[in-house]
Design an enzyme around this catalytic site. Structure first.
Site, PDB file in Angstrom:
ATOM      1  CG  ASP A   1      35.449   3.840   5.648  1.00 22.36           C
ATOM      2  OD1 ASP A   1      35.899   2.898   4.985  1.00 22.36           O
ATOM      3  OD2 ASP A   1      35.794   4.055   6.831  1.00 22.36           O
TER       4      ASP A   1
ATOM      5  CD  GLU B   1      41.869   1.532   6.821  1.00 24.84           C
ATOM      6  OE1 GLU B   1      41.584   1.695   8.013  1.00 24.84           O
ATOM      7  OE2 GLU B   1      41.448   2.278   5.928  1.00 24.84           O
TER       8      GLU B   1
HETATM    9  C1  GLC Z   1      38.517   2.743   8.324  1.00 20.86           C
HETATM   10  C2  GLC Z   1      38.102   1.595   7.436  1.00 20.86           C
HETATM   11  C3  GLC Z   1      36.798   0.950   7.827  1.00 20.86           C
HETATM   12  C4  GLC Z   1      36.575   1.085   9.321  1.00 20.86           C
HETATM   13  C5  GLC Z   1      36.441   2.554   9.650  1.00 20.86           C
HETATM   14  C6  GLC Z   1      36.275   2.793  11.158  1.00 20.86           C
HETATM   15  O1  GLC Z   1      39.090   3.759   7.549  1.00 20.86           O
HETATM   16  O2  GLC Z   1      38.052   1.844   6.035  1.00 20.86           O
HETATM   17  O3  GLC Z   1      36.866  -0.423   7.418  1.00 20.86           O
HETATM   18  O4  GLC Z   1      35.385   0.397   9.688  1.00 20.86           O
HETATM   19  O5  GLC Z   1      37.541   3.319   9.174  1.00 20.86           O
HETATM   20  O6  GLC Z   1      37.445   2.427  11.840  1.00 20.86           O
END
Ligand code: GLC
Length: 603
Positions: A293, A493
């Site tokens: 991530d 988030e």
């Molecule tokens: C974010 C998320 C993830 C996403 C990634 C790219 O922090 O946790 O779900 O795909 O970053 O944007």
């Protein structure tokens, strides 16, 4: 040529055509991977393991210089004017730099298309997963994701960081709406359908994009629903609650999986070799590649080089790096650190080869070597009427009727005077929620196209009906019925983590004002999760959970006015109070829910 040989020729034709478009079989693909891997230098191999965010790439020439294998657009990393054509040009230009490298290995570009191609202006925005969960309809989920795949490919992109297959256990989590629900079985079924919809029957098809099941594992099981928090449970719980959706996704052929920020009993998932390698790649036989991530490996250890060592040795294959030259832990640091780690034998060459083999295998399966660019005819279909019709059907099927005294719903289309209360009734941004154009979403006219609930109501009523819009509920005089629209403002988030899940008092007051008119009150809740309703439920004659329906508000009017009989069922428990936010699975002492998961008034 005699007639017999003509006939034979005709017989061969379809077979030949089939061979040309037939996907490479596994053995053929593995041979191609092995041949290419054998030619690669260490720099070229490590380059394939690097994914750089659009805003971190200081110089496009770095794609060629560092043999970068992947790029992404994070939640708000959009090209300048964010139109489909601009995306297509930008992504194609990045690809052209990758094809300048010695071995011409194509780039793979990823984006969070989590409810449609939601970063892009004018794309269709579908209901978030919580609403799709309420449909309990895998065929519809597959259809929605196929439309999403076409719109993603229309911008030159062939990788969606979806589906999120969290089995969210606690509504206090800000990402509850990204989960199909609190049932492992429902999430497994809809997650697999999502993979099939995105990837299609053949990953090499021009309308297929690579899916990315996320976030492995236990993202929705943290204590108190704290985003990126800690799952405190035994291995049996991990296997019972959270592993089955990954088993289903792997069986559906998912080509990539994103690792989760959370910890399990205090150990960060990005460093957990047992779960990433022994369980996911070993037991489940996952043959695709694992992507980290966003800067998640930076959370592992005091220094970045150790982060790189621990994450790659745990089983990560590609690292998502949002930092560029001049910022800490940037993609040049990563490359230099990993080269040193290999030289110092702290990361075995075999691990590098395994990671690169996995990445190359997926790129070959995607047909990217033969066709590194997408079909430009798909661009014009972004936001099309037929795509919007699919999203409208999703909205219809996602609405859950929780209360309907005296059959207040459906409303007659020829009422004399209908009053609509609540600013949320005419706010596309609230309807869409987070991950819409920007990472956190925003209120107001967030994207062109689409229909607010108020507009949808006006589209549906008879010409003689007067529709009054009273955002603050001060003008309900003379109404024959009142529709109240309340709910949450957009978030994403950790910004959505909340301790108190009560519907705001201001929203409850709107329902009370509507009730003072002394006519039927139909309340619609726009939210990323169940909320504690207080008097809002008691004071409404009918109450509908509409979740975060996206741009196609006409689907709400279809249910309100009886053009579609509501079939949605709760995808998760409806909490009675804050003590009941967590399910019994993770907090046996949680208070009993107001409505159980799967509930609906009419089925
Ligand atoms: C974010 C998320 C993830 C996403 C990634 C790219 O922090 O946790 O779900 O795909 O970053 O944007």
């Amino acid at each position: 040529m005699n007639s017999k040989s003509k006939l034979l020729g005709l017989l061969w034709l379809p077979l030949l055509a089939g061979c040309i478009s037939a996907p490479h079989d596994a053995a053929d693909t593995d041979r191609r991977v092995a041949t290419l891997l054998a030619q690669m230098t260490l720099d070229e191999k490590i380059g394939q393991m690097v994914q750089v965010d659009l805003l971190a790439l200081k110089d496009k020439a770095d794609i060629q210089k560092y043999f970068l294998g992947s790029m992404l657009s994070g939640g708000s990393s959009d090209p300048a004017d964010n139109r489909p054509q601009t995306w297509l040009q930008a992504v194609n230009e990045y690809q052209s730099w990758a094809l300048k490298t010695r071995l011409k290995i194509p780039l793979i570009y990823g984006v969070d298309a989590v409810h449609g191609h939601n970063n892009v202006l004018g794309a269709v925005v579908f209901p978030h997963h919580i609403g799709m969960g309420a449909t309990h309809n895998p065929a519809l989920v597959e259809q929605a994701e196929h439309v999403t795949a076409m719109e993603v490919a229309g911008t030159g992109i062939r990788w969606a960081f979806a589906p999120c297959i969290a089995v969210a256990q606690d509504e206090r989590w800000g990402r509850t709406y990204e989960s199909f629900g609190d049932s492992t079985e429902l999430v497994s079924e809809l997650g697999a359908a999502s993979v099939r919809g995105l990837q299609g029957k053949n990953l090499a098809d021009s309308t297929s994009v690579l899916a990315c099941a996320k976030h492995f594992i236990g993202d929705g099981g943290t204590q108190g629903g704290v985003d990126q928090g800690n799952d405190v449970c035994d291995a049996a719980t991990i296997r019972k609650l959270y592993l089955p959706p990954y088993k289903a996704a792997v069986e559906a052929g998912v080509g990539s999986i994103m690792v989760s920020y959370n910890s399990w009993n205090g150990k960060k998932m990005h460093g957990n070799k047992y779960l990433l390698t022994e369980v996911l790649k070993g037991e489940l036989g996952f043959k695709g590649f694992l992507v980290s991530d966003w800067a998640a490996i930076d959370q592992l250890a005091p220094d970045y080089k150790t982060d790189v060592e621990n994450s790659i040795n745990a089983g990560l294959d590609m690292i998502m790096i949002p930092n560029g030259p001049g910022q800490p832990n940037n993609y040049v640091d990563f490359i230099q650190d990993l080269k040193q780690l290999v030289a110092q034998k702290r990361v075995p060459m075999a691990r590098i080869d395994d990671a690169v083999r996995r990445i190359l295998r997926v790129k070959f399966q995607m047909g990217s070597f033969e066709q590194p660019y997408t079909d430009p005819s798909l661009t014009a279909q972004i936001g099309s009427a037929e795509h919007r019709a699919v999203a409208r059907d999703c909205v219809r099927q996602s609405l859950v009727l929780l209360k309907n005294n005296n059959l207040a719903v459906p409303l007659a289309k020829n009422l004399k005077h209908l009053v609509v209360v609540g600013a949320a009734a005419d706010d596309l941004g609230i309807q869409c929620g987070g991950w819409t154009i920007g990472w956190q979403g925003e209120t107001g006219k967030v994207t062109p196209g689409g229909t607010t609930i108020l507009t949808a109501i006006k589209n549906t009523v008879a010409p003689g009906t007067t529709v009054t819009f009273s955002p603050d509920g001060s003008d309900v005089k003379g109404a024959d019925a009142v529709v109240v629209v309340v709910g949450e403002l957009p978030y994403a988030e950790m910004k959505g983590d909340r301790q108190d899940l009560s519907l705001p008092a201001t929203d409850i007051a709107l329902v009370e004002k509507a009730k003072s008119a002394g006519v039927p009150v139909i309340t619609l809740l726009l939210s990323g999760r169940p909320l504690i309703l207080g008097n809002a439920l008691d004071s409404s004659d009918a109450f509908i959970a509409a979740w975060l329906p996206g741009t196609e508000g006409q689907g709400v009017a279809d249910v309100l006015f009886g053009d579609y009989k509501p079939t949605g069922k709760l995808p998760r428990q409806w909490l009675r109070d804050n003590a009941g936010a967590a399910t019994q699975a993770v907090q046996p002492s949680a208070s009993a829910p107001l409505f159980p998961s799967g509930y609906s008034l009419n089925n």
